[in-house]
Design a protein around this motif. Structure first.
Motif, PDB file in Angstrom:
ATOM      1  N   GLU A 147       0.831  -1.306  -0.025  1.00 58.04           N
ATOM      2  CA  GLU A 147      -0.118  -0.087  -0.065  1.00 58.04           C
ATOM      3  C   GLU A 147       0.784   1.313   0.094  1.00 58.04           C
ATOM      4  OE1 GLU A 147      -3.341   0.009   2.570  1.00 58.04           O
ATOM      5  OE2 GLU A 147      -3.529  -1.974   2.772  1.00 58.04           O
ATOM      6  N   ALA A 148       2.209   1.108   0.416  1.00 59.49           N
ATOM      7  CA  ALA A 148       3.229   2.464   0.189  1.00 59.49           C
ATOM      8  C   ALA A 148       3.268   2.792  -1.313  1.00 59.49           C
ATOM      9  CB  ALA A 148       4.415   1.793   0.764  1.00 59.49           C
ATOM     10  N   ILE A 149       2.965   1.718  -2.279  1.00 61.46           N
ATOM     11  CA  ILE A 149       3.099   2.216  -3.742  1.00 61.46           C
ATOM     12  C   ILE A 149       1.533   2.363  -4.664  1.00 61.46           C
ATOM     13  CG2 ILE A 149       5.336   1.599  -3.882  1.00 61.46           C
ATOM     14  CD1 ILE A 149       4.265  -0.881  -5.458  1.00 61.46           C
ATOM     15  N   THR A 150       1.721   3.099  -5.314  1.00 54.63           N
ATOM     16  CA  THR A 150       0.533   3.076  -6.348  1.00 54.63           C
ATOM     17  C   THR A 150       1.062   2.811  -7.898  1.00 54.63           C
ATOM     18  OG1 THR A 150       0.762   5.274  -6.999  1.00 54.63           O
ATOM     19  CG2 THR A 150      -0.467   5.007  -5.036  1.00 54.63           C
ATOM     20  N   LEU A 151       0.160   2.540  -8.975  1.00 52.90           N
ATOM     21  CA  LEU A 151       0.688   2.273 -10.276  1.00 52.90           C
ATOM     22  C   LEU A 151       1.358   3.635 -10.524  1.00 52.90           C
ATOM     23  CD1 LEU A 151      -2.293  -0.040 -11.622  1.00 52.90           C
ATOM     24  CD2 LEU A 151      -0.143  -0.786 -10.668  1.00 52.90           C
TER      25      LEU A 151
ATOM     26  N   ILE B 297      11.948  -7.033  -1.093  1.00 51.38           N
ATOM     27  CA  ILE B 297      11.325  -7.361   0.356  1.00 51.38           C
ATOM     28  C   ILE B 297      12.209  -8.319   0.909  1.00 51.38           C
ATOM     29  CG2 ILE B 297       9.150  -8.228   1.381  1.00 51.38           C
ATOM     30  CD1 ILE B 297       7.560  -7.553  -1.031  1.00 51.38           C
ATOM     31  N   ALA B 298      12.887  -7.618   1.902  1.00 51.30           N
ATOM     32  CA  ALA B 298      14.039  -8.746   2.525  1.00 51.30           C
ATOM     33  C   ALA B 298      13.899  -8.842   4.145  1.00 51.30           C
ATOM     34  CB  ALA B 298      15.505  -8.040   2.219  1.00 51.30           C
TER      35      ALA B 298
ATOM     36  N   ARG C  98       4.774 -13.716   0.972  1.00 49.56           N
ATOM     37  CA  ARG C  98       3.545 -14.071  -0.058  1.00 49.56           C
ATOM     38  C   ARG C  98       2.292 -13.048   0.382  1.00 49.56           C
ATOM     39  NH1 ARG C  98       2.016 -19.843  -1.913  1.00 49.56           N
ATOM     40  NH2 ARG C  98      -0.196 -19.480  -2.349  1.00 49.56           N
ATOM     41  N   SER C  99       1.978 -12.886   1.597  1.00 52.86           N
ATOM     42  CA  SER C  99       0.708 -12.312   2.021  1.00 52.86           C
ATOM     43  C   SER C  99       0.996 -10.923   1.367  1.00 52.86           C
ATOM     44  CB  SER C  99       0.744 -12.251   3.484  1.00 52.86           C
ATOM     45  OG  SER C  99      -0.319 -11.598   3.968  1.00 52.86           O
ATOM     46  N   ILE C 100       2.071 -10.004   1.719  1.00 55.59           N
ATOM     47  CA  ILE C 100       2.299  -9.088   1.248  1.00 55.59           C
ATOM     48  C   ILE C 100       2.168  -8.756  -0.408  1.00 55.59           C
ATOM     49  CG2 ILE C 100       3.957  -7.127   0.765  1.00 55.59           C
ATOM     50  CD1 ILE C 100       5.147  -7.725   3.613  1.00 55.59           C
TER      51      ILE C 100
ATOM     52  N   ARG D  70      -1.797  -2.831  -6.574  1.00 55.63           N
ATOM     53  CA  ARG D  70      -0.734  -2.035  -6.366  1.00 55.63           C
ATOM     54  C   ARG D  70       0.525  -2.774  -7.254  1.00 55.63           C
ATOM     55  NH1 ARG D  70      -1.792   2.280  -2.602  1.00 55.63           N
ATOM     56  NH2 ARG D  70      -3.950   1.530  -2.026  1.00 55.63           N
ATOM     57  N   LEU D  71       0.311  -3.816  -7.765  1.00 56.70           N
ATOM     58  CA  LEU D  71       1.349  -4.539  -8.591  1.00 56.70           C
ATOM     59  C   LEU D  71       0.910  -4.262 -10.171  1.00 56.70           C
ATOM     60  CD1 LEU D  71       1.711  -7.828  -7.008  1.00 56.70           C
ATOM     61  CD2 LEU D  71       3.634  -6.116  -7.147  1.00 56.70           C
TER      62      LEU D  71
END
Length: 236
Positions: A81-85, A94-95, A103-105, A114-115
């Motif tokens: 949710e930190a990003i938008t298209l 993601i580390a 996977r949930s994220i 968001r992807l």
């Protein structure tokens, strides 16, 4: 570790970020990775996402200290949710989380649009790699690279995936061991799976000693142990 000297693990994650990419680093841990990559002129823009206020404020201070507030946007948000298209992100890192959480994220991000399915995913799960590879396969991402490393007596895998048009098809063994890792066995990979074999054998013993045998778990664990033993033999 700081923005000038990343951990071995994060340094390797950073090497998979394409040159001049627009990056989203989710769970950014003081924004060390995006700051380091920006200082190395490897990325042109970054979002550092944090879900907890304390780490979010630490990341903001780190970015401001390095004079990068106009190039790195620190955002307080849950996962993707930190990003938008509209951010036109080209790589997501993601580390340092469990594979199930990563996977949930990703799934939540997909559900909330968001992807873009254009971005490279660079994922470093601490555990649960198989579950993560299953999600990638089911959601039309091809695993294009993998690496395994050891730091502070812990073994980490890094999975790099790119979107493709068709659903990928990996075998159960490829999902467990990694389609690329299993083709390039290393001392660290062998050591990891020797430990895993010992753990599976312990589980089987415990299941056999239980008052009621959980047959499905026993069969699944036995199958995995056989696969591990086959791979270790092949790698030796």
């Amino acid at each position: 570790m700081n923005e000038h000297l990343l951990s071995k693990r994060l340094e390797q994650v950073g090497k998979f970020v394409p040159q001049n990419a627009r990056l989203a680093d989710i769970g950014s841990d003081h924004a060390y990775l995006p700051v380091a990559l920006m200082l190395q002129h490897q990325i042109t823009y970054a979002i550092a996402g944090e879900v907890v206020k304390g780490p979010y404020q630490s990341a903001k201070r780190q970015v401001q200290k390095n004079g990068l507030s106009h190039q790195i946007d620190v955002r307080l948000a849950d996962g993707l949710e930190a990003i938008t298209l509209a951010d036109t992100i080209e790589a997501i890192t993601i580390a340092g989380m469990g594979g199930t959480l990563i996977r949930s994220i990703l799934e939540n991000g997909k559900q909330k649009n968001r992807l873009s399915h254009q971005e490279r995913l660079i994922l470093q799960p601490n555990i649960g790699e198989r579950s993560l590879r299953e999600w990638l396969m089911q959601n039309r991402y091809e695993i294009i690279d993998e690496t395994i490393l050891e730091e502070n007596q812990k073994i980490y895998e890094i999975i790099v995936a790119q979107p493709v048009k068709e659903v990928m098809s990996y075998t159960q063994q490829e999902l467990l061991f990694g389609p690329i890792l299993r083709q390039h066995p290393s001392e660290i990979l062998c050591r990891k799976w020797e430990r895993e074999a010992t753990q599976r054998q312990y589980v089987l013993t415990q299941l056999q000693q239980a008052s009621v045998l959980n047959q499905s778990k026993y069969d699944a664990t036995k199958q995995e142990l056989e696969w591990i033993q086959e791979e270790l033999t092949r790698w030796s």
